[in-house]
Motif scaffolding. Structure first.
Motif, PDB file in Angstrom:
ATOM      1  N   LEU A 296      56.380  31.833  35.963  1.00 18.13           N
ATOM      2  CA  LEU A 296      55.924  30.862  37.375  1.00 18.13           C
ATOM      3  C   LEU A 296      54.567  30.570  37.003  1.00 18.13           C
ATOM      4  N   PRO A 297      54.075  29.630  37.196  1.00 15.70           N
ATOM      5  CA  PRO A 297      52.623  29.290  37.384  1.00 15.70           C
ATOM      6  C   PRO A 297      51.604  30.356  38.096  1.00 15.70           C
ATOM      7  N   GLY A 298      50.493  30.615  37.486  1.00 15.88           N
ATOM      8  CA  GLY A 298      49.665  31.372  38.527  1.00 15.88           C
ATOM      9  C   GLY A 298      49.643  32.880  38.511  1.00 15.88           C
ATOM     10  N   GLY A 299      50.521  33.355  37.603  1.00 12.91           N
ATOM     11  CA  GLY A 299      50.802  34.937  37.386  1.00 12.91           C
ATOM     12  C   GLY A 299      51.269  35.163  38.617  1.00 12.91           C
ATOM     13  N   ARG A 300      52.431  35.637  38.472  1.00  9.09           N
ATOM     14  CA  ARG A 300      53.150  36.053  39.508  1.00  9.09           C
ATOM     15  C   ARG A 300      54.010  37.371  39.152  1.00  9.09           C
ATOM     16  N   CYS A 301      54.419  38.171  39.928  1.00  5.77           N
ATOM     17  CA  CYS A 301      55.480  39.225  39.913  1.00  5.77           C
ATOM     18  C   CYS A 301      56.573  39.243  41.083  1.00  5.77           C
ATOM     19  N   GLU A 302      57.692  38.974  40.657  1.00  8.83           N
ATOM     20  CA  GLU A 302      58.806  38.897  41.356  1.00  8.83           C
ATOM     21  C   GLU A 302      58.591  37.532  42.511  1.00  8.83           C
ATOM     22  N   GLY A 303      57.721  36.665  41.842  1.00  9.38           N
ATOM     23  CA  GLY A 303      57.364  35.153  42.797  1.00  9.38           C
ATOM     24  C   GLY A 303      56.029  35.599  43.502  1.00  9.38           C
ATOM     25  N   VAL A 304      55.688  36.808  43.630  1.00  9.14           N
ATOM     26  CA  VAL A 304      54.416  36.985  44.369  1.00  9.14           C
ATOM     27  C   VAL A 304      53.215  37.040  43.521  1.00  9.14           C
TER      28      VAL A 304
ATOM     29  N   PHE B 136      34.002  44.622  45.166  1.00  5.62           N
ATOM     30  CA  PHE B 136      34.254  43.227  45.466  1.00  5.62           C
ATOM     31  C   PHE B 136      35.446  42.871  44.467  1.00  5.62           C
ATOM     32  N   ASP B 137      36.438  42.127  44.734  1.00  7.36           N
ATOM     33  CA  ASP B 137      37.597  42.087  44.031  1.00  7.36           C
ATOM     34  C   ASP B 137      37.919  40.340  44.145  1.00  7.36           C
ATOM     35  N   TRP B 138      37.898  39.675  43.030  1.00 11.31           N
ATOM     36  CA  TRP B 138      38.217  38.311  43.150  1.00 11.31           C
ATOM     37  C   TRP B 138      39.468  37.742  42.430  1.00 11.31           C
ATOM     38  N   TYR B 139      40.498  37.105  43.354  1.00  8.79           N
ATOM     39  CA  TYR B 139      41.780  36.759  42.879  1.00  8.79           C
ATOM     40  C   TYR B 139      41.600  35.142  42.815  1.00  8.79           C
ATOM     41  N   VAL B 140      41.540  34.600  41.674  1.00  9.00           N
ATOM     42  CA  VAL B 140      41.565  33.201  41.364  1.00  9.00           C
ATOM     43  C   VAL B 140      42.815  32.527  40.886  1.00  9.00           C
ATOM     44  N   SER B 141      43.334  31.582  41.882  1.00  7.58           N
ATOM     45  CA  SER B 141      44.664  31.161  41.300  1.00  7.58           C
ATOM     46  C   SER B 141      44.569  29.611  41.135  1.00  7.58           C
ATOM     47  N   SER B 142      45.451  29.054  40.176  1.00  7.31           N
ATOM     48  CA  SER B 142      45.441  27.880  39.936  1.00  7.31           C
ATOM     49  C   SER B 142      46.778  27.517  39.250  1.00  7.31           C
ATOM     50  N   GLY B 143      47.367  26.304  39.246  1.00 11.48           N
ATOM     51  CA  GLY B 143      48.386  25.948  38.428  1.00 11.48           C
ATOM     52  C   GLY B 143      48.345  26.203  37.004  1.00 11.48           C
ATOM     53  N   ALA B 144      47.133  26.609  36.572  1.00  7.62           N
ATOM     54  CA  ALA B 144      47.271  26.820  34.985  1.00  7.62           C
ATOM     55  C   ALA B 144      47.203  28.438  35.083  1.00  7.62           C
TER      56      ALA B 144
END
Length: 686
Positions: free
Chosen positions: A299-307, A526-534
């Motif tokens: 899945l796009p964006g890096g997922r585990c079990e769709g999350v 400080f933890d940053w989670y950056v999600s995009s379609g890529a």
């Protein structure tokens, strides 16, 4: 022989025969308890060790039904057939009470009275949901009961390891109210779970509260809802957050609603009343994702079990928060807490090692596997071996004292004692010399004692050194052991407040979290989670940079953690925008009287034309759209329709210091976003 009778004493002897039709203390063969007893009631020299007698039975228990009103209890012992040997019976722990089923739980006759009776209660994490095979009659075969009590659940493993007599009543889907009400209104043949407990219980374990907290619903939203879009997260959805937030407050006894959720403190106190001699272990929920997030899907964006990773982190933090609520309420009542979190490291879903959870599409649906249950059983066993209680062995009339230093700004102070029978009396002395003892009616004191325990709870306790004295009022002639524990609870930790500041320079976005604050401590990570379609990436640090993908929306989540482990999640969504799409030079004269065109760009995962243009504003002046010029156009030639809107230039609030103009708006699901593009000011106001 020994004979026990209720209301009438009718036993007789004739030669070597004893006739006792009203005796309710008899062995498996129906005989009175004597040197001739059989089965579990047999006499051996080993059972008499430490006494002056040549033989004894093990510790036995007998019961008989009783009705309200006055009664007479006849206990008789006599020698028959000899004039040499002496006999004795030691009687302790006489109790009157109620049981779930009189015919099953209050039968005449004797059985062993020891601490090997183990009651396993709780929900699917205790029942072993997903780990076939199941105990007969608990998997819709036969009958309607679908509690799914696995033969490999952690309670089954623990019972074998510790040689315990398991009474297994956990049920998948269980919630706190079912400790008091039967599952499915009784259609499954299940009693309220607390009704199974007996006064001779030696060990009780359970997990409960996960279903009350709506974790299953949260997962469904994360996996199946609109959160699949890369610029959305389920934790930003109020319909996901609100039920969890409300359930946590209720479970921690801080709110009156939801009314169908029962606070942990209520459950623990009722367990103590039902099974006063039991060791109780509250079992926490192991995290099913790693805290940093992981991915093993296409899945796009890096997922585990769709999350997505940001949602994985949120779920892990909520599990940690629930476990801390469970633990604090257990400690408040003098009970133990088992958390197998460390054992599950690398064994979570997508954790890199052998996974101890069933995946989403498996029948177990994110519940522990057999290996996971073995790990939980091992954790409970370790907790029981190192329970943390202070112990003293006292003879009749002896006293032991403990000094407990209480810090400032504590809201609760609990002292608890546990013992196996007889009676120990606890007395408290505050730092100023105030004496609190059994029977206290002080408004700031909760007191309760029963057979086998005593508890004092003081609200807003005086800081300083408290002295706790425990007096052996009535104990066995050989002395008895008493266990002591204390618990303090301070002012609740305030959650930190995360804040994101960001600027764009070309395709590089600079992220700054230093304006985040912690009202009562400090932010430690400080933890940053950056999600995009890529892609889906994680950064660590107060200030980081991320390179944007052309014409792709991006969601940025900052997780700040304070010095006591509490977190806050804050999110911004940045959409691609092209100011003056007909030109590569975004020059702007703030004094001009015209309008500024701006194109909100669509992508494979975002339809810009779905945006309600009435929600759009731009610039420091929050200029609104000149609607008569709205239109749809593919401005970047990617074959996707883009939304082109226009803003009155004087309303933008731009001046010579302006280098970027940002558009703000609202998505169709109600969540906000921003879109920015660089500009170069020419002329204009001074």
């Amino acid at each position: 022989a020994f004979v026990a009778e209720l209301d009438v004493s009718s036993w007789t002897t004739s030669g070597s025969s004893i006739v006792a039709p009203d005796n309710f203390a008899f062995d498996a063969a129906g005989n009175t308890i004597s040197i001739n007893s059989t089965g579990a009631a047999s006499m051996t020299p080993e059972f008499a060790a430490g006494t002056t007698y040549d033989g004894a039975t093990p510790l036995l228990r007998t019961a008989t039904p009783i009705t309200p009103g006055n009664h007479s209890l006849y206990l008789s012992i006599f020698d028959q057939g000899d004039a040499v040997y002496d006999s004795a019976v030691i009687i302790d722990n006489l109790q009157l009470g109620a049981v779930a089923n009189v015919e099953e739980d209050c039968q005449p006759g004797v059985d062993l009275a020891d601490n090997t009776r183990y009651f396993a209660l709780g929900d699917s994490y205790s029942s072993g949901f997903g780990v076939a095979p199941y105990e007969p009659g608990t998997n819709n075969d036969p009958g309607p009961n679908n509690c799914q009590r696995s033969t490999s659940a952690y309670s089954q493993v623990l019972a074998v390891e510790l040689s315990l007599d398991l009474s297994f009543h956990a049920c998948q889907g269980g919630v706190t109210r079912e400790f008091y009400n039967p599952r499915n209104g009784g259609d499954w043949g299940e009693l309220p779970q607390l009704d199974y407990l007996t006064t001779d219980a030696g060990l009780i374990t359970f997990s409960i509260g996960g279903n009350d907290s709506k974790f299953a619903d949260s997962l469904a939203e994360c996996i199946l809802g609109f959160e699949l879009l890369p610029f959305n997260t389920c934790f930003n959805d109020e319909k996901v957050k609100r039920p969890t937030r409300e359930a946590f407050a209720r479970l921690d006894d801080e709110a009156s609603f939801p009314a169908d959720v029962v606070p942990y403190n209520t459950i623990f106190r009722d367990i103590k009343r039902a099974s006063p001699f039991a060791t109780v272990v509250a079992v926490g929920y192991p995290p099913f994702f790693s805290s940093e997030g992981s991915d093993r899907t296409f899945l796009p964006g890096g997922r585990c079990e769709g999350v997505k990773k940001a949602d994985q982190r949120w779920i892990v933090e909520k599990i940690d928060e629930l476990n801390s609520i469970i633990e604090s309420n257990a400690r408040r009542n003098g009970y133990l807490f088992a958390d197998a979190k460390d054992r599950f490291q690398t064994h979570q879903l997508c954790g890199g090692g052998t996974e101890w959870f069933f995946p989403l599409l498996d029948g177990g649906r994110i519940h522990p596997t057999a290996a996971g249950h073995e790990a939980i059983a091992a954790e409970i066993e370790d907790v029981l071996a190192d329970d943390g209680y202070q112990r003293a062995f006292l003879q009749q009339g002896e006293t032991v004292s403990y000094e407990i230093v209480v810090g400032a700004l504590q809201e609760l102070l609990d002292f608890l004692t546990f013992w196996g029978g007889s009676d120990f009396v606890m007395t408290l002395e505050s730092p100023s010399g105030r004496i609190i003892e059994r029977g206290s009616t002080d408004v700031d004191v909760f007191h309760e004692n029963g057979p086998g325990y005593e508890q004092f709870e003081i609200t807003n306790p005086e800081p300083g050194t408290w002295t706790v004295s425990i007096f052996a009022l009535e104990v066995d002639p050989g002395g008895e052991e008493v266990l002591f524990s204390s618990y303090q609870e301070g002012v609740p930790n305030e959650r930190p407040i995360g804040a994101i500041e960001w600027t764009i320079d070309g395709d590089l976005v600079a992220l700054d979290g230093t304006s985040s604050v912690d009202p009562d401590g400090e932010i430690v990570s400080f933890d940053w989670y950056v999600s995009s379609g890529a892609d889906d990436v994680v950064y660590v640090g107060a200030e980081v940079e991320h390179r944007l993908v052309a014409d792709e929306p991006v969601q940025i989540t900052l997780v700040v953690t304070d010095n006591e482990g509490l977190t806050d999640f804050v999110t911004v969504r940045i959409f691609p925008m092209d100011i003056k799409p007909e030109s590569s030079q975004n020059t702007l004269n703030p004094s001009a009287r015209g309008v500024l065109p701006a194109a909100l760009l669509s992508s494979a995962v975002f339809d810009a034309t779905s945006i309600d243009t009435s929600s759009l504003t731009m610039g420091p002046g929050a200029a609104t759209v000149a609607h008569e010029m709205d239109h749809v156009e593919d401005v970047n030639g990617d074959g996707l329709p883009d939304l082109v809107v226009h803003f009155p230039i004087p309303d933008l609030g731009a001046d010579r210091s302006t280098t970027t103009l940002c558009m703000s708006g609202v998505l169709t699901d109600g969540q906000s976003f921003e879109a920015c593009d660089a500009v170069r000011i020419v002329g204009g106001r001074r």
